[in-house]
Motif scaffolding. Structure first.
Motif: not given
Length: 407
Positions: A376-394
């Motif tokens: 579902e996320a073939p191009e996902l990078t670690l930095l993308d993942a970190a941005g997503e989790t930060l946004q979800r927490l906010r």
């Protein structure tokens, strides 16, 4: 040179594909009172070259005078650090983008309670190429607003018997911070150095549980534990990266640090044996009575039974059978008795602990839980993942985030 609050230590060797995400996960944060030290152990892929043009006073670059084993490289890098609190980050790992805000809360509480080791929940990121061992997973993140004290003694026994992994202990790596005073005490007692055996994370875990009675645990992850084809742990455990495996084992074989004794051959790749070996190698940190207990016949039998259980569970027992036989002979233990203990004691104990853990997780489901697969996320990078989790927490105003999105 003046002290800083945090030292982020990044040992590098041919990790150019992952380095940018790791470095950016640290330097993208506006917190001023830290240093990121990147030590390049003679990479051949030009991994560190691009960092020379990165204009940030918080970044320092260094390199050892010769090629080192991983543990020796970590020792070299640790000697460059100026921080009050220290953490290692691997080249395919990263920090959460809220790391410093959370670390400020945790270190303040640890200082108040006189604790010198901090551990957090582990967030996992899998780079492309890890499918053979880990399937289609890309990331796994769970968080709960809890800060607890945990017993080092209880967790040590649990890790030795394979009820949990020593990765769940403070090991100053990616999700764990050590206070400088803890390392200074260990260095004095270990004859002037921190690392006395391999692997280096087991060595650090042995230091924490030997010198501390409790550690502080955060249910919110501090960093990302990355896994990639360049990960030494993946190569040793059975991944496809034969070149990485060969290079890692060759460095250990030529290292000035020993890996021998009751723990057997390093190629057994048993976390129970790695941790036991690290405890035996750091005997100066504990009382003679505690060391005798670690070497006692029944303790040896239980640890060997735990190792056999894990090797069978992971499907590696047949291919490493000769190495395991040598280990039994070295410890003067009967293969029959070890097998009986594995089947009658360790196996049922693990089954019971897994069942209890499953029920606890069902009853205490974390407020934030995120999974992604590569499909579902073939191009996902670690930095993308970190941005997503930060946004979800906010978005969830997840404690300790307030309505402004700040910690």
């Amino acid at each position: 040179m003046p002290r800083v609050k945090y030292s982020i230590l990044l040992p590098l060797h041919n990790g150019g594909r992952y380095l940018q995400d790791c470095v950016e996960s640290v330097l993208r944060q506006p917190f001023p009172d830290f240093e990121l030290i990147v030590s390049d152990d003679h990479s051949t892929d030009g991994a560190a070259d691009r960092l020379h043009s990165r204009p940030d006073p918080r970044l320092r670059l260094t390199a050892p005078p010769r090629r080192l084993s991983m543990a020796e490289h970590w020792e070299f890098l640790l000697n460059q650090a100026r921080g009050e609190w220290l953490i290692f980050v691997g080249q395919d790992d990263g920090l959460q983008l809220y790391f410093f805000e959370l670390a400020e809360r945790l270190t303040a509480q640890a200082d108040r309670e006189g604790l010198r080791a901090i551990m957090s929940e582990r967030a996992l990121f899998f780079w492309p190429g890890c499918e053979k061992l880990y399937g289609d997973r890309a990331l796994y993140f769970r968080a709960e607003p809890a800060i607890r004290r945990k017993s080092c003694r209880l967790r040590t026994l649990s890790a030795l018997l394979g009820l949990e992994n020593y990765f769940e202990l403070p090991q100053m790596y990616t999700t764990s911070l050590f206070r400088r005073e803890l390392l200074d005490e260990a260095r004095r007692k270990l004859g002037g150095q921190i690392f006395v055996t391999h692997p280096q994370d087991a060595n650090l875990a042995a230091i924490a549980v030997s010198l501390e009675r409790k550690f502080l645990f955060s249910g919110i992850p501090l960093g990302w534990v990355g896994t990639s084809p360049r990960s030494a742990g993946m190569a040793i455990s059975g991944g496809d990266a034969e070149e990485v495996r060969r290079d890692y084992l060759e460095k250990i074989a030529t290292s000035a640090l020993p890996y021998d004794g009751p723990g057997g051959d390093f190629r057994l790749a048993s976390t129970e044996l790695y941790f036991w070996n690290a405890l035996l190698a750091t005997r100066q940190l504990r009382t003679p009575r505690a060391n005798r207990r670690l070497r006692s016949r029944w303790f040896r039998l239980l640890i060997l039974a735990a190792a056999e259980c894990s090797l069978r569970r992971d499907g590696h027992f047949q291919e490493r059978h000769e190495l395991f036989r040598e280990l039994l002979h070295r410890n003067r233990c009967s293969s029959g008795l070890v097998r009986v203990l594995a089947m009658a004691v360790i196996g049922p104990l693990r089954f019971g602990c897994r069942g209890a853990g499953f029920l606890l997780r069902r009853l205490r489901r974390p407020p934030l839980w995120l999974r992604r697969n590569r499909a579902e996320a073939p191009e996902l990078t670690l930095l993308d993942a970190a941005g997503e989790t930060l946004q979800r927490l906010r978005e969830a105003q997840f404690p300790p985030f307030d309505r402004t999105g700040k910690i």
